[in-house]
Design a protein around this motif. Sequence first.
Motif: not given
Length: 127
Positions: A47-49, A56-61, A69-70, A123-126
Motif C-alpha cells: 500500500k506504500g504505507a 534495517g528498520y521499517l518506517e511509516v511513509r 494500526n500501522a 534518499e527514499w525511492y520505490k
Amino acid sequence: MKTFFQMLLLALFLGVPALVTHAADDLSAVRARMEERLPTIDDLKAKGAVGENNQGYLEVRDAAAGGSNARNIVSAENRDRGTVYSAIAEKNKTTSEQVGRARARRIAANSAAGVWLQRENGEWYKK
C-alpha cells in the motif's frame, strides 16, 4: 520479502546457539511474532504505507494508507528486529548497527517492486 525473514531467522537460530536458554526462549517468541506480522507488513508495504530504511528498520511513509494500526505494527517489528540484530551482533562480535545496515542491503535486494526503500544517503525511492 519472505526470503529476507527466512534468512534472518535461519541466521538467528543457527548462528546463535551459545545463548542461554532464557534468551533462546525470548528469541523463539520474537521469531513467532515476526512471522505472525509478516503478512500485515507485506500488505502495508504494498500500500506504500511503510518502507524499509537504510538501517534495517521499517518506517511509516504514509500513515493514512496504513490505517490506525500501522505505527503499532512498525514499532513492534522494529523492537523485535533490534533484538535479533543485537543477538547476531553479539555472536559475530560486531554492532547491531552494522548488522542492521547489512540487513537493509539484503532487504532492498530482495524487496518486491513498488516497495519504498531508503538509499544509504537517506534518499527514499520505490523499487
